[in-house]
Design a protein around this motif. Structure first.
Motif, PDB file in Angstrom:
ATOM      1  N   VAL A 530     -18.944  78.846  31.001  1.00 48.77           N
ATOM      2  CA  VAL A 530     -17.677  79.246  30.836  1.00 48.77           C
ATOM      3  C   VAL A 530     -17.293  79.454  29.335  1.00 48.77           C
ATOM      4  O   VAL A 530     -16.494  80.402  29.218  1.00 48.77           O
ATOM      5  CB  VAL A 530     -16.950  77.755  31.320  1.00 48.77           C
ATOM      6  N   VAL A 531     -18.154  78.670  28.514  1.00 45.95           N
ATOM      7  CA  VAL A 531     -17.907  79.064  26.980  1.00 45.95           C
ATOM      8  C   VAL A 531     -18.080  80.481  26.535  1.00 45.95           C
ATOM      9  O   VAL A 531     -17.265  81.362  26.075  1.00 45.95           O
ATOM     10  CB  VAL A 531     -18.469  78.243  26.075  1.00 45.95           C
ATOM     11  N   ALA A 532     -19.245  81.076  27.287  1.00 43.33           N
ATOM     12  CA  ALA A 532     -19.658  82.141  26.828  1.00 43.33           C
ATOM     13  C   ALA A 532     -18.821  83.457  27.709  1.00 43.33           C
ATOM     14  O   ALA A 532     -18.386  84.536  27.049  1.00 43.33           O
ATOM     15  CB  ALA A 532     -21.209  82.754  27.547  1.00 43.33           C
ATOM     16  N   GLN A 533     -18.341  83.140  28.565  1.00 42.07           N
ATOM     17  CA  GLN A 533     -17.451  84.040  29.683  1.00 42.07           C
ATOM     18  C   GLN A 533     -16.207  84.163  28.877  1.00 42.07           C
ATOM     19  O   GLN A 533     -15.314  85.058  28.489  1.00 42.07           O
ATOM     20  CB  GLN A 533     -17.184  83.637  30.956  1.00 42.07           C
ATOM     21  N   ALA A 534     -15.679  83.038  28.282  1.00 44.92           N
ATOM     22  CA  ALA A 534     -14.261  83.082  27.841  1.00 44.92           C
ATOM     23  C   ALA A 534     -14.209  83.638  26.197  1.00 44.92           C
ATOM     24  O   ALA A 534     -13.376  84.287  25.954  1.00 44.92           O
ATOM     25  CB  ALA A 534     -13.852  81.708  27.560  1.00 44.92           C
ATOM     26  N   GLY A 535     -15.454  83.878  25.740  1.00 45.38           N
ATOM     27  CA  GLY A 535     -15.431  84.454  24.494  1.00 45.38           C
ATOM     28  C   GLY A 535     -15.772  85.976  24.295  1.00 45.38           C
ATOM     29  O   GLY A 535     -15.867  86.702  23.226  1.00 45.38           O
ATOM     30  N   HIS A 536     -16.262  86.549  25.683  1.00 44.62           N
ATOM     31  CA  HIS A 536     -16.609  87.767  25.639  1.00 44.62           C
ATOM     32  C   HIS A 536     -16.164  88.661  26.827  1.00 44.62           C
ATOM     33  O   HIS A 536     -16.493  88.179  28.175  1.00 44.62           O
ATOM     34  CB  HIS A 536     -18.131  87.811  25.666  1.00 44.62           C
ATOM     35  N   ALA A 537     -15.628  89.724  26.477  1.00 52.48           N
ATOM     36  CA  ALA A 537     -15.043  90.635  27.761  1.00 52.48           C
ATOM     37  C   ALA A 537     -16.123  91.320  28.595  1.00 52.48           C
ATOM     38  O   ALA A 537     -16.077  91.566  29.608  1.00 52.48           O
ATOM     39  CB  ALA A 537     -13.993  91.589  27.263  1.00 52.48           C
ATOM     40  N   ASP A 538     -17.310  91.530  27.588  1.00 56.04           N
ATOM     41  CA  ASP A 538     -18.464  92.171  28.270  1.00 56.04           C
ATOM     42  C   ASP A 538     -19.441  91.480  28.783  1.00 56.04           C
ATOM     43  O   ASP A 538     -19.944  90.270  28.167  1.00 56.04           O
ATOM     44  CB  ASP A 538     -19.036  92.938  27.074  1.00 56.04           C
ATOM     45  N   THR A 539     -19.800  91.626  30.037  1.00 53.56           N
ATOM     46  CA  THR A 539     -20.769  90.668  30.822  1.00 53.56           C
ATOM     47  C   THR A 539     -22.014  90.601  30.244  1.00 53.56           C
ATOM     48  O   THR A 539     -22.733  89.331  29.958  1.00 53.56           O
ATOM     49  CB  THR A 539     -20.715  91.077  32.224  1.00 53.56           C
ATOM     50  N   ALA A 540     -22.694  91.687  29.361  1.00 51.13           N
ATOM     51  CA  ALA A 540     -23.919  91.555  28.963  1.00 51.13           C
ATOM     52  C   ALA A 540     -23.806  90.667  27.860  1.00 51.13           C
ATOM     53  O   ALA A 540     -24.785  89.891  27.566  1.00 51.13           O
ATOM     54  CB  ALA A 540     -24.382  93.069  28.820  1.00 51.13           C
ATOM     55  N   ALA A 541     -22.846  90.850  26.797  1.00 55.28           N
ATOM     56  CA  ALA A 541     -22.699  90.002  25.541  1.00 55.28           C
ATOM     57  C   ALA A 541     -22.483  88.647  26.103  1.00 55.28           C
ATOM     58  O   ALA A 541     -23.196  87.627  25.461  1.00 55.28           O
ATOM     59  CB  ALA A 541     -21.531  90.575  24.797  1.00 55.28           C
ATOM     60  N   ALA A 542     -21.638  88.157  26.995  1.00 52.58           N
ATOM     61  CA  ALA A 542     -21.509  86.876  27.371  1.00 52.58           C
ATOM     62  C   ALA A 542     -22.740  86.177  27.932  1.00 52.58           C
ATOM     63  O   ALA A 542     -23.053  85.137  27.647  1.00 52.58           O
ATOM     64  CB  ALA A 542     -20.647  86.998  28.767  1.00 52.58           C
ATOM     65  N   GLN A 543     -23.720  87.214  28.829  1.00 52.24           N
ATOM     66  CA  GLN A 543     -25.124  86.471  29.053  1.00 52.24           C
ATOM     67  C   GLN A 543     -25.798  86.401  27.868  1.00 52.24           C
ATOM     68  O   GLN A 543     -26.576  85.132  27.906  1.00 52.24           O
ATOM     69  CB  GLN A 543     -25.637  87.751  30.016  1.00 52.24           C
ATOM     70  N   ARG A 544     -25.894  87.005  26.929  1.00 52.83           N
ATOM     71  CA  ARG A 544     -26.810  86.880  25.711  1.00 52.83           C
ATOM     72  C   ARG A 544     -26.220  85.578  25.169  1.00 52.83           C
ATOM     73  O   ARG A 544     -26.967  84.805  24.663  1.00 52.83           O
ATOM     74  CB  ARG A 544     -26.703  88.003  24.739  1.00 52.83           C
ATOM     75  N   ALA A 545     -24.925  85.633  24.935  1.00 50.89           N
ATOM     76  CA  ALA A 545     -24.313  84.005  24.426  1.00 50.89           C
ATOM     77  C   ALA A 545     -24.968  82.920  25.052  1.00 50.89           C
ATOM     78  O   ALA A 545     -25.316  81.859  24.663  1.00 50.89           O
ATOM     79  CB  ALA A 545     -22.886  84.280  24.204  1.00 50.89           C
ATOM     80  N   TYR A 546     -24.784  83.114  26.352  1.00 53.12           N
ATOM     81  CA  TYR A 546     -25.133  81.708  27.300  1.00 53.12           C
ATOM     82  C   TYR A 546     -26.703  81.427  27.135  1.00 53.12           C
ATOM     83  O   TYR A 546     -27.009  80.506  26.804  1.00 53.12           O
ATOM     84  CB  TYR A 546     -24.861  82.330  28.681  1.00 53.12           C
ATOM     85  N   LEU A 547     -27.400  82.672  27.073  1.00 52.07           N
ATOM     86  CA  LEU A 547     -28.774  82.259  26.962  1.00 52.07           C
ATOM     87  C   LEU A 547     -29.284  81.618  25.521  1.00 52.07           C
ATOM     88  O   LEU A 547     -30.133  80.917  25.291  1.00 52.07           O
ATOM     89  CB  LEU A 547     -29.657  83.477  27.229  1.00 52.07           C
ATOM     90  N   ALA A 548     -28.448  82.271  24.633  1.00 53.22           N
ATOM     91  CA  ALA A 548     -28.612  81.357  23.378  1.00 53.22           C
ATOM     92  C   ALA A 548     -28.396  80.141  23.217  1.00 53.22           C
ATOM     93  O   ALA A 548     -28.814  79.271  22.563  1.00 53.22           O
ATOM     94  CB  ALA A 548     -27.821  82.308  22.193  1.00 53.22           C
ATOM     95  N   GLY A 549     -27.085  79.815  23.715  1.00 52.41           N
ATOM     96  CA  GLY A 549     -26.898  78.243  23.956  1.00 52.41           C
ATOM     97  C   GLY A 549     -27.643  77.513  24.939  1.00 52.41           C
ATOM     98  O   GLY A 549     -28.214  76.329  24.402  1.00 52.41           O
TER      99      GLY A 549
END
Length: 629
Positions: A530-549
Motif C-alpha cells: 500500500v505504501v509503495a503503491q501510494a507513492g508511485h504512479a508507475d507500477t514498476a517503480a512501486a514494485q521496486r519500492a515494495y521489494l526494497a522494503g
C-alpha cells in the motif's frame, strides 16, 4: 541504546519484576508462618490458613491498586493532589510550563500530555505517569515552577519525556500496584494500631488483635525491604539514561545540571511533604522525594548526576550555592528575564522540498529527539497560525478542527465525508469542519498537520466518553466514505482513533509485543504494498519500492508485489498484528517502511509526514526527522 533496544530491555525488566514480586511474596509468607509457629506452635491447619490469608491480602491489595490506576497517568496525578493546568492559563509560570511541554511533545512526535501541578509541594520535583503516550500525564511541583528558569525546566521535562518515550511509564505504574500489595500487611497493621489507641482497659480479644496487628506491621517491614529493593533495581539505570536523553534533547547540559544543583543547594531539595505518597511513587520522581540512600536509593547520588553533566563540578561548589541561596532563593521567572529571549528559530523547509534519507537513520531517530528536532519544534510552534493554535485549545472547536484535517481535496469525496460526519455529530459540526478546511486549514504546511493534532489532543480528551466514541465513529466513516482518501488521511484518522481509544481505557492497551516478523508476513506485505503503491504512479517503480522494503524486514522470504484491490482500506486488518511485534522486530519494520517510501534515497516533506504518521500508529514516535536529513 536506541528506542527499540530500550523497549526490549523494559520488557525484560517487566519479567524480572514478576520474579522479584514472587520472591517478595514468598519471603512475607515465610515470615508470617514463622510468627505463627513461634506464637501458636506447629498447627498445620493454622499454618495453611495463615499462608492462604497472606497470599489473599497481597494479591487483592495489588489487584485493588492496579484497578484504581486503570485511568492511567491522570489518575496517578490526581491521587497525589495534582491540579490540572488550564489550556488557556494566564499565569506566567503555568504558561511557560505549557509552552515547554508543547515544544518537547512536538519534537518527540507524541500527543501533548495532560499537565498537573502539585501546588503544595515546595521541593523541586516532577514525574510522568501513564500506560502509553495517549494517556500520559506530566506533573511538576510548585517549587519547580518557582525556582527553575526556563532552561532548567526544559531539562526536567525532557527527562520526564524520556520515560514517556521509552516505555518506563507503564512499568512504573504497574510497579505501584505490585508494591502496594507487598506493603498491605504493614498498612493493615498500622491502621489497626492507630484505631486501637486510647485510654481504658483492653479486653483479651482486643489485646490479641492488637498484638496480631503489631506482628503484621513488623512482618510488613519485610515487604518494605523488598519493595525498596525492587524499586532500586528497576529505577537507577533508567534515571541515568533519562538524564542522558534530556541532554541530547535540549542540546545543552546547563539546564538539567542547574535543576540538579538547585535540588542539592536549596533547603527543600526534592522532598515531598506526604512521605507515604512519596514512598509509593519514589521510583517515578525526577529527584529523590523520600531521602533513601545506599542500596535502596531509587536515584543515583545527586553529585554523581551533576558530574555526569559537568565533570569538573565539586562538592564545595554545591555548598557555596547552598549558602548563597539560603540568603536569596532563586526565582525562575526573574532568571528568565536576566537571560534574555531565545534565538529566533529557523524557518520550516519549503513544502515541496526533498531530502536525503536512509532507513537506519530513521530507525535511530525513533523516540530519540535531538537538538535539531528541538529547533524544528520551535519553528513549528512559531509557524502555526495563531487562529489554529487558539482553535486547538477550545473545547467546542477541537472536534471540527480535527475532522477538517481529514476532509479530502476532491469536492465529491469531501461532500460524502461531510454527510457521514453530520449523521454522527450533527449538521452544524460538519459544516464547521468544511468551513475550516476551506479557510483556516487551506494551504497548511504538511509539517504542521501532526503537531496541530498533537496540540488539540489534550482538549479532545476532555470531551465526554459518548461523544468521543461518536467522534471515532465519525473519523472512521469519513475515511471509508470513498476509496480515494489519501494514505496520509487514512493514517491520520487511524492515529486519532488509536489515541482516543487508548485514552478511554489506558490499562487495556498497555503491552510489550512479542511477535516475530515471520508470524505477520502477510500483514507486512500488505502495508509495504500500500505504501509503495501510494507513492508511485508507475507500477514498476512501486514494485521496486515494495521489494526494497521487504528486503529490510523479511530478507529470507519472497512475497510478490500484490497491491490490494481496496487500497488503503486493506490496512484495517494489519495494524493490530503489526503493533504486536516485539521491539526489535518493529525496528526492522520501520526500516522497511522507510525503504519503501524512499527507495531512491530521497523523500519529500509530505512523504516524511506520512512516515511519521505510520510510525506513530505503531507506537514508534518519530521526531521531525527532516531536521537531520
Amino acid at each position: 541504546m536506541n528506542f527499540f533496544e530500550r523497549q526490549a530491555q523494559a520488557r525484560r525488566t517487566s519479567t524480572r519484576l514478576v520474579l522479584l514480586f514472587v520472591l517478595a511474596v514468598a519471603a512475607i509468607v515465610l515470615a508470617v508462618d514463622l510468627a505463627v509457629l513461634v506464637f501458636a506452635g506447629p498447627h498445620p491447619g493454622l499454618l495453611a490458613l495463615a499462608t492462604l490469608g497472606t497470599l489473599a491480602v497481597i494479591g487483592l491489595g495489588s489487584l485493588f491498586r492496579i484497578a484504581s490506576l486503570r485511568g492511567g497517568g491522570e489518575s496517578v496525578a490526581q491521587s497525589l493532589g495534582g491540579v490540572p493546568v488550564p489550556e488557556d492559563t494566564a499565569d506566567p509560570s503555568l504558561r511557560r510550563l505549557r509552552n515547554v511541554v508543547e515544544e518537547i511533545a512536538i519534537a518527540s512526535g507524541v500527543p501533548v500530555p495532560k499537565l498537573y501541578v502539585l501546588e503544595h509541594e515546595a521541593g523541586i520535583n516532577a514525574f510522568a505517569a501513564g500506560y502509553s503516550t495517549s494517556d500520559a500525564a506530566v506533573a511538576v511541583t510548585r517549587g519547580a515552577l518557582d525556582r527553575l528558569n526556563r532552561d532548567e525546566l526544559q531539562g526536567v521535562i525532557a527527562h520526564e519525556f524520556s520515560h514517556i518515550l521509552n516505555g518506563d511509564m507503564r512499568l512504573n505504574i504497574r510497579l505501584i500496584g505490585v508494591l502496594f500489595g507487598i506493603l498491605m500487611l504493614a498498612i493493615i497493621g498500622r491502621k489497626i494500631l492507630e484505631g486501637g489507641r486510647g485510654g481504658g482497659r483492653l479486653g483479651r480479644s482486643v489485646s490479641v488483635i492488637l498484638v496480631a496487628a503489631l506482628l503484621a506491621m513488623l512482618v510488613g517491614y519485610v515487604g518494605l525491604f523488598f519493595g525498596r529493593m525492587i524499586k532500586a533495581s528497576v529505577s537507577r539505570t533508567r534515571e541515568r539514561l533519562a538524564d542522558a536523553s534530556a541532554v541530547q534533547f535540549t542540546r545543552q547540559t546547563a539546564g538539567l545540571a542547574g535543576a540538579l544543583k538547585k535540588i542539592g543547594g536549596l533547603h527543600e531539595g526534592a522532598k515531598l511533604n506526604d512521605r507515604a505518597d512519596a514512598e509509593e511513587i519514589s521510583h517515578m520522581l525526577f529527584g529523590d522525594g523520600v531521602g533513601v540512600n545506599g542500596w535502596f536509593a531509587t536515584h543515583p547520588p545527586l553529585l554523581e548526576r551533576i558530574r555526569a553533566l559537568e565533570p569538573s563540578f565539586r562538592a564545595d561548589q554545591l555548598e557555596q550555592l547552598s549558602r548563597r541561596w539560603a540568603q536569596e532563593p532563586p526565582q525562575g521567572l526573574q532568571e528568565d528575564r536576566m537571560l534574555g529571549l531565545a534565538a529566533v528559530p529557523p524557518p520550516l523547509p519549503p513544502a515541496d522540498s526533498v531530502h536525503a534519507l536512509t532507513p537506519p537513520m530513521v530507525a535511530a531517530q525513533v523516540a530519540q529527539p535531538g537538538a535539531d528536532d528541538y529547533r524544528r519544534a520551535d519553528s513549528i510552534v512559531s509557524t502555526l497560525p495563531d487562529e489554529l493554535r487558539a482553535l486547538a485549545k477550545q473545547r467546542e472547536a477541537v472536534l471540527p478542527l480535527l475532522l477538517a484535517l481529514l476532509l479530502d481535496e476532491d469536492a465529491a469525496v469531501a461532500a460524502r465525508q461531510r454527510y457521514e460526519i453530520a449523521a454522527r455529530l450533527g449538521q452544524d459540526l460538519a459544516e464547521q469542519a468544511v468551513q475550516l478546511r476551506a479557510g483556516a486549514l487551506a494551504g497548511l504546511h504538511p509539517m504542521l498537520r501532526l503537531p496541530l493534532a498533537a496540540l488539540a489532543f489534550p482538549v479532545l480528551r476532555l470531551r465526554p466518553r459518548p461523544q468521543l466514541e461518536s467522534f471515532t465513529d465519525a473519523v472512521q466513516a469519513a475515511v471509508n466514505a470513498d476509496g480515494r482518501v489519501s494514505l496520509f488521511e487514512y493514517c491520520l484518522a487511524r492515529l486519532l482513533t488509536v489515541q482516543v481509544t487508548e485514552s478511554l481505557d489506558p490499562s487495556r492497551h498497555a503491552r510489550f509485543g512479542r511477535r516475530k516478523p515471520a508470524a505477520v508476513a502477510a500483514e507486512l506485505a500488505t502495508l509495504l504494498a500500500v505504501v509503495a503503491q501510494a507513492g508511485h504512479a508507475d507500477t514498476a517503480a512501486a514494485q521496486r519500492a515494495y521489494l526494497a522494503g521487504l528486503q529490510r524486514v523479511l530478507p529470507n522470504e519472497h512475497r510478490p508485489y500484490a497491491p490490494p484491490a481496496n487500497g488503503v482500506l486493506a490496512l484495517d486488518g494489519v495494524w493490530e498484528a503489526l503493533d504486536a511485534l516485539d521491539p526489535l522486530a518493529k525496528q526492522a519494520l520501520v526500516e522497511g517502511v522507510t525503504a519503501a517510501v524512499s527507495h531512491d534515497g530521497r523523500i519529500a516533506v509530505a512523504e516524511a509526514e506520512l512516515l511519521r504518521t505510520i510510525c506513530a500508529v505503531l507506537h514508534c514516535p518519530l521526531p521531525p526527522m527532516l531536521a537531520k536529513a
